[in-house]
Design a protein around this motif. Structure first.
Motif, short mmCIF file in Angstrom:
data_model
loop_
_atom_site.label_atom_id
_atom_site.label_comp_id
_atom_site.label_asym_id
_atom_site.label_seq_id
_atom_site.Cartn_x
_atom_site.Cartn_y
_atom_site.Cartn_z
N MET B 6 -3.27 4.61 10.58
CA MET B 6 -4.34 3.79 10.01
C MET B 6 -4.56 4.13 8.54
O MET B 6 -4.70 3.24 7.70
N PHE B 7 -4.58 5.42 8.23
CA PHE B 7 -4.81 5.80 6.83
C PHE B 7 -3.62 5.45 5.95
O PHE B 7 -3.78 5.17 4.76
N ILE B 10 -4.23 1.91 5.07
CA ILE B 10 -5.26 1.85 4.01
C ILE B 10 -4.63 2.17 2.66
O ILE B 10 -4.88 1.48 1.66
N ASP B 11 -3.80 3.20 2.62
CA ASP B 11 -3.12 3.56 1.36
C ASP B 11 -2.29 2.40 0.82
O ASP B 11 -2.31 2.10 -0.38
N HIS B 13 -2.73 -0.78 1.32
CA HIS B 13 -3.65 -1.80 0.79
C HIS B 13 -4.07 -1.46 -0.64
O HIS B 13 -4.17 -2.33 -1.50
N LEU B 14 -4.34 -0.17 -0.87
CA LEU B 14 -4.78 0.25 -2.21
C LEU B 14 -3.65 0.17 -3.21
O LEU B 14 -3.82 -0.27 -4.35
N VAL B 20 -9.97 -2.90 0.17
CA VAL B 20 -10.53 -1.58 0.47
C VAL B 20 -10.51 -1.42 1.99
O VAL B 20 -10.28 -2.40 2.72
N PRO B 21 -10.76 -0.22 2.51
CA PRO B 21 -10.77 -0.06 3.98
C PRO B 21 -11.75 -1.02 4.64
O PRO B 21 -12.82 -1.27 4.10
N LEU B 26 -9.46 -1.04 11.43
CA LEU B 26 -10.15 -0.55 12.63
C LEU B 26 -9.79 -1.39 13.86
O LEU B 26 -9.73 -0.88 14.96
#
Lengths: 268, 214
Positions: B6-7, B10-11, B13-14, B20-21, B26
């Motif tokens: 998941m993280f 998120i990375d 996406h950035l 942003v998250p 989720l």
């Protein structure tokens, strides 16, 4: 990045993404310090007003506890710990008519934060029952241990899944200086890589600096101490609070009317 | 989904300046599994061609591209950063099958030169104006095979409200998407509308679910 301060707080697209990567990316620090966000005359003004001049009972009611404290039109509240000297002022934007400078500064910080979170600025500045609204808070900590126990907010471990929001960031506006106005741990933040940082000392934080940090990282204040002649650890925070229907102080008649109105809405 | 994955998403996406998250990460598995399960229950098999409208960064694509035969997945999206992000997410999931994805703001689905057996619009109608919903059906009528099915989710709001997507894209959610609204479209386009088709699980976010058969 150009200088960001309370008069000039709009980020361009490149700046927004630079900031977001520093805060949210696993390789980022999880925080960003905006040095000199407030000029000295503003920090002096705030400290003077909140720490020296104000007699809270004249402008604020005693804080009744978080449940149902905040509702549309609610007043400002204060909390005063007689033994530790802790003072907390809860200043809803609509209630704090007596210190407009604090309101103006709060609005600039809430706006800056909304750009980072990618959320509409107006979403959380007016109170809507059932939703969250930012209630700026000014805190003066003088003495104490375990002032803020290590915890995180809006993270994956929230018991209520509705409260999970990994985009949330918090902002601390520092108004006094460690080792001059207070001593102790100061604000301790756990970075994205798990390392702890004692923010004030390691980042050289001065009054007027704004720290924006990832809300779901663990943060704490283990101990603070200050002498009689010191002002203590003074800062502003901007927590989004749950807004109620004034149910805490509502009368049975009003409650019945409210229930009937809700039932009518559903039926219609 | 495990936290590490998941993280990582998120990375990505950035890094691609895509977002942003958010709930995307989720609810990644809840939504993807619901979409896959629902389309299979509607009769989709690996040989079918699927149009994923508002495909995002290929969240559902990670499920559908793996399942469908080579090249049978077609995605359209309005948010440009998702194009490259989608490629990187598939790499992260080690999916190497062929697929087609394009950025499209004007319902130009005919340019794929394909006829589709299934289409899905997950949380897309929720961001469309009434006029755009009409346009969507107009173009789908042209690109869906006879008996092709569109599965979509929506919210029947009492009034329109706006969304400021990523503080970049102003959007207006529609209102009054009631039976009368869809029955009018049913008549106009000679299609078959069905709300809450039998056998489908409740949508993970509680949105209403419906199908249109062409």
């Amino acid at each position: 990045m150009k200088s960001i301060n309370h008069r000039n707080f709009c980020l361009n697209k490149k700046e927004v993404w630079d900031v977001r990567r520093k805060i949210y990316h696993s390789q980022g620090e999880g925080f960003l310090l905006f040095k000199g966000f407030l000029e000295k005359k503003f920090t002096d003004h705030l400290v003077n007003y909140w720490c020296r001049l104000l007699d809270p009972p004249q402008t604020h009611l005693l804080f009744p506890g978080k449940e149902h404290a905040f509702y549309p039109g609610c007043p400002c509240y204060y909390k005063h710990g007689r033994t530790t000297g802790l003072k907390v002022f809860y200043n809803p934007l609509w209630g704090n008519q007596h210190e407009v400078v604090s309101n103006e500064i709060a609005v600039s910080i809430i706006h800056l934060r909304s750009q980072i979170e990618g959320k509409a600025f107006t979403r959380e500045i007016s109170p809507r029952p059932g939703q969250r609204c930012v209630v700026p808070r000014l805190i003066i900590t003088r003495n104490g241990e375990n002032v803020l126990a290590p915890h995180s907010d809006y993270g994956l471990d929230e018991p209520n899944p509705r409260n999970i929001d990994l985009a949330r960031v918090q902002a601390t506006l520092f108004l006094s200086q460690i080792d001059k106005d207070y001593s102790g741990s100061g604000f301790v933040f756990t970075k994205n890589n798990g390392d702890k940082i004692h923010c004030e000392r390691e980042l050289g934080i001065e009054p007027g600096d704004l720290l924006i940090w990832r809300y779901n990282n663990v943060h704490e204040i283990s101990d603070i101490s200050s002498r009689e002649d010191q002002v203590g650890f003074v800062r502003m925070l901007f927590p989004p609070e749950e807004i109620s229907h004034k149910a805490g102080s509502i009368s049975i008649i009003e409650k019945t009317k409210y229930l009937l109105r809700s039932m009518k809405r559903k039926l219609v | 989904m495990d936290k590490k994955k998941m993280f990582k998403i998120i990375d990505l996406h950035l890094e691609e300046e895509a977002g942003v998250p958010s709930n995307r990460e989720l609810m990644w598995e809840d939504l993807g599994e619901w979409q896959m399960d629902s389309l299979k229950k509607m009769g989709m098999d690996s040989k079918h061609k699927l149009l994923d409208i508002g495909c995002g960064p290929l969240r559902f694509g990670t499920y559908a591209i793996s399942y469908l035969d080579e090249g049978n997945y077609f995605g359209v999206e309005v948010w440009e950063p998702y194009l490259k992000l989608g490629r990187r997410i598939l790499e992260e999931f080690e999916i190497s099958k062929n697929y087609t994805m394009k950025i499209d703001r004007g319902f130009d689905y005919e340019s794929f030169g394909e006829k589709f057996d299934f289409a899905i619009a997950q949380s897309v109608v929720t961001h469309m104006s009434v006029r755009q919903i009409d346009e969507l059906l107009d173009v789908l009528k042209k690109v869906m095979k006879p008996d092709g099915i569109l599965l979509f989710t929506f919210i029947n709001n009492r009034f329109p409200y706006s969304v400021y997507y990523e503080m970049e894209e102003p959007m207006i959610t529609p209102c009054k998407l009631d039976n009368a609204f869809f029955q009018a479209l049913e008549k106009k386009y000679q299609v078959e509308y069905r709300k809450y088709p039998e056998g489908l699980e409740r949508h993970p976010t509680g949105q209403a679910v419906a199908t249109i058969k062409f």
